[in-house]
Design a protein around this motif. Structure first.
Motif, short mmCIF file in Angstrom:
data_model
loop_
_atom_site.label_atom_id
_atom_site.label_comp_id
_atom_site.label_asym_id
_atom_site.label_seq_id
_atom_site.Cartn_x
_atom_site.Cartn_y
_atom_site.Cartn_z
N LEU A 124 0.68 -1.19 0.04
CA LEU A 124 0.03 0.07 0.10
C LEU A 124 0.84 1.16 -0.04
N MET A 125 1.91 1.25 0.82
CA MET A 125 2.79 2.63 0.90
C MET A 125 3.46 2.65 -0.65
N ARG A 126 3.73 1.61 -1.17
CA ARG A 126 4.50 1.84 -2.71
C ARG A 126 3.37 2.39 -3.57
N ARG A 127 2.38 1.52 -3.48
CA ARG A 127 1.21 2.05 -4.49
C ARG A 127 0.62 3.25 -4.39
N GLN A 128 0.21 3.63 -3.16
CA GLN A 128 -0.48 4.99 -3.01
C GLN A 128 0.41 6.34 -2.53
N GLY A 130 4.06 6.30 -3.05
CA GLY A 130 5.18 6.21 -3.59
C GLY A 130 6.41 5.61 -3.26
N ARG A 131 6.46 5.01 -1.89
CA ARG A 131 7.41 4.61 -0.96
C ARG A 131 8.40 3.63 -1.67
N ARG A 132 9.42 3.31 -1.18
CA ARG A 132 10.18 2.20 -1.76
C ARG A 132 10.57 1.31 -0.62
N PRO A 133 9.69 0.31 -0.29
CA PRO A 133 9.56 -0.35 1.07
C PRO A 133 10.62 -1.69 0.90
N LEU A 134 11.25 -2.09 2.18
CA LEU A 134 12.10 -3.45 2.18
C LEU A 134 11.33 -4.16 3.33
N LEU A 135 11.06 -5.38 3.09
CA LEU A 135 10.62 -6.36 4.00
C LEU A 135 11.73 -7.16 4.88
N ALA A 136 11.82 -7.10 6.03
CA ALA A 136 12.78 -7.67 6.85
C ALA A 136 12.37 -8.94 7.63
N ALA A 137 12.82 -10.23 7.63
CA ALA A 137 12.52 -11.44 7.99
C ALA A 137 13.14 -11.55 9.45
N CYS A 138 12.43 -11.11 10.41
CA CYS A 138 12.99 -11.16 11.80
C CYS A 138 12.25 -12.18 12.61
N ASP A 139 11.34 -12.73 12.29
CA ASP A 139 10.80 -14.04 12.84
C ASP A 139 11.57 -15.09 12.53
N VAL A 140 12.45 -15.83 13.37
CA VAL A 140 13.36 -16.63 13.15
C VAL A 140 12.78 -17.98 13.96
N TYR A 141 11.68 -17.93 14.50
CA TYR A 141 11.11 -19.07 15.37
C TYR A 141 10.17 -19.87 15.01
N ARG A 142 9.23 -19.24 14.15
CA ARG A 142 8.06 -19.77 13.79
C ARG A 142 8.38 -20.46 12.42
N PRO A 143 8.12 -21.68 12.08
CA PRO A 143 8.39 -22.57 11.12
C PRO A 143 8.04 -21.78 9.70
N ALA A 144 8.74 -21.90 8.61
CA ALA A 144 8.25 -21.18 7.57
C ALA A 144 7.91 -19.64 7.28
N ALA A 145 8.20 -19.11 8.45
CA ALA A 145 7.98 -17.61 8.46
C ALA A 145 8.84 -16.70 7.43
N HIS A 184 16.22 2.28 -0.11
CA HIS A 184 14.61 1.99 0.36
C HIS A 184 14.65 2.85 1.61
N ASP A 185 13.26 3.63 1.72
CA ASP A 185 13.03 4.57 2.28
C ASP A 185 12.13 4.08 3.47
N MET A 186 11.54 2.85 3.42
CA MET A 186 10.91 2.24 4.57
C MET A 186 11.35 0.75 4.85
N VAL A 187 11.60 0.31 6.19
CA VAL A 187 11.61 -1.00 6.22
C VAL A 187 10.31 -1.65 7.15
N PHE A 188 10.05 -2.86 6.86
CA PHE A 188 9.08 -3.47 7.78
C PHE A 188 9.49 -4.69 8.35
N LEU A 189 9.82 -4.58 9.66
CA LEU A 189 10.41 -5.67 10.59
C LEU A 189 9.00 -6.68 11.04
N ASP A 190 9.27 -7.80 10.30
CA ASP A 190 8.43 -9.16 10.60
C ASP A 190 9.04 -9.76 11.88
#
Length: 456
Positions: A124-128, A130-145, A184-190
């Motif tokens: 949504l941030m990119r589409r509406q 114009g942001r350049r997001p990055l997703l960060a996989a910080c959940d190392v405990y849940r299988p297949a996260a 990237h101007d936004m980072v989303f920490l999962d």
């Protein structure tokens, strides 16, 4: 449909009040008792209901209301204002960092949908915006996260930063460095984010990376459990806002009406469906209007504008003016309508009067798919000149899309109705998708939709 039961009960109450004309204080208090029961049945917390009804009643029994020419309308206006205030008053946006990438830390109970909805929000941030997001996989405990985040990231074409089973705090730090180095101007920490297990870990991530925003993901369908989760996370971590998921599946709506009052934290975004683009900013005033049957035309217009092509609209307007609408144009409009999202949700955005011609309960998306398949089975010449479609051509078209000749005839009949309607339209009356919907006296008939049970 969100708030379906509450909306019906409130509107029934207001209809009775309108029917009385002049109102007494007793009439108002009786109406407020019905409002109170409707809110409690919608799973709104008792304290919130008590305070809300007390505030509304106090304002409604004033002389300026009871002595007015339209007291029932005044009461609806007051309820609308109080509902808006209850849900936060205005749209609350994400806090953006003044320097470096904005870091959004996603937290929430297991199963609430952090991973998917964090990615949807990035989209949504990119589409509406114009942001350049990055997703960060910080959940190392849940299988297949990590794999799940990579899958949704690929579907949205958003890059995913991952370091396998490394320390989540270190992953978050490295993700921010990567974002800074790669524009990237936004980072989303999962994050893992399960409060009863990972409170210390989440506090460590917060302390080290100092996120611009801590966003709690809660499931609207869990009702008061969602409110309790919001309280617990706020006390433990200090959240900045809430992303409420599955609002489309919560017919009661208690969580949306209780969270702000119970926690003081705003709902910033809502998930409205399973598709990855079904997420939108939360506007309390627009939601209050929907609940009271007034529709949400601003959101409707925004969705229409996202599909609006001005050049194409001008061409369509010219064709309509000359009554030269073709089946190719009809196909384009069907696709634009579908791209706006779930049709039942679109119907919810229309005021009660307009929505009568857009009966979502009768709309079957399978029938819309059939209509598109039929048109695509035609030759370009047949789309431009449907009058040449004789029995043999119809049989060929039906065979080409796996349907029956009766389905082809049904589509042609609805298209003929649309052509007849456009003859009466004057210059500038119909323009693009929004105009097409506004000009149709009955959307179901014009698009060939019948009741679902009649479809094969």
């Amino acid at each position: 449909m969100a708030f379906e039961g509450l909306s019906e009960k409130l509107n029934a109450t207001f209809k009775r009040l309108r029917g009385k004309g002049r109102l007494t204080e007793a009439d108002v208090r009786e109406g407020m008792r019905e409002v109170r029961m409707a809110l409690l049945e919608a799973d709104v917390s008792y304290k919130v209901v008590k305070d809300f009804v007390a505030s509304v009643t106090e304002k409604c029994v004033g002389a300026d209301v009871l002595d007015s020419l339209t007291p029932a309308q005044q009461i609806i206006k007051i309820v609308n204002e109080e509902l808006t205030a209850l849900m936060g008053g205005t749209n609350a946006r994400l806090t953006m960092a003044s320097k470096g990438p904005t870091v959004v830390m996603m937290v929430g109970l297991q199963g609430a949908g952090k991973t998917t909805n964090g990615a949807k929000l990035a989209g949504l941030m990119r589409r509406q915006f114009g942001r350049r997001p990055l997703l960060a996989a910080c959940d190392v405990y849940r299988p297949a996260a990590i794999t799940q985040l990579q899958v949704v990231g690929k579907q949205l074409d958003i890059p995913v930063f991952e370091m396998g089973q490394a320390n989540p705090v270190h992953i978050a730090q490295e993700a921010i460095k990567y974002a800074r180095d790669h524009g990237h101007d936004m980072v989303f920490l999962d994050t893992a984010g399960r409060l009863h297990v990972d409170e210390a870990l989440m506090k460590a991530v917060k302390a080290e990376v100092k996120p611009s925003e801590i966003l709690l993901v809660v499931d609207a369908m869990t009702g008061q459990d969602a409110v309790n989760a919001a309280k617990a996370f706020d006390e433990a971590l200090g959240i900045d806002g809430v992303l409420l998921t599955k609002l489309d599946g919560d017919a009661r709506g208690g969580a949306a009406l209780s969270i702000r009052a119970a926690t003081g934290k705003p709902i910033k975004f809502v998930g409205t469906g399973e598709k990855l683009d079904m997420i939108e900013p939360f506007h309390p005033d627009r939601m209050a209007s929907r609940i009271l049957g007034m529709g949400d035309m601003l959101t409707f217009i925004e969705k229409a504008e996202q599909q609006y092509d001005e050049k194409q609209a001008r061409k369509l307007e010219e064709k309509l003016r000359k009554n030269r609408l073709t089946l190719s144009d009809y196909l384009d409009q069907l696709e634009q309508l579908q791209n706006m999202g779930d049709l039942s949700q679109i119907a919810d955005m229309l005021p009660a009067g307009m929505a009568k011609g857009f009966d979502a309960s009768q709309i079957d998306e399978k029938q819309m798919a059939h209509n598109k398949a039929i048109i695509r089975s035609m030759t370009p010449q047949e789309r431009e000149n449907p009058q040449i479609l004789n029995a043999s051509r119809k049989k060929r078209i039906a065979a080409g899309c796996g349907l029956e000749v009766v389905d082809v005839n049904r589509l042609l009949k609805s298209f003929e109705m649309l052509q007849q309607m456009t003859k009466a339209m004057t210059k500038g009356k119909l323009r693009g998708l929004g105009g097409m919907m506004g000009g149709m006296p009955n959307m179901n008939r014009m698009h060939g939709f019948g009741r679902k049970k009649r479809l094969k």
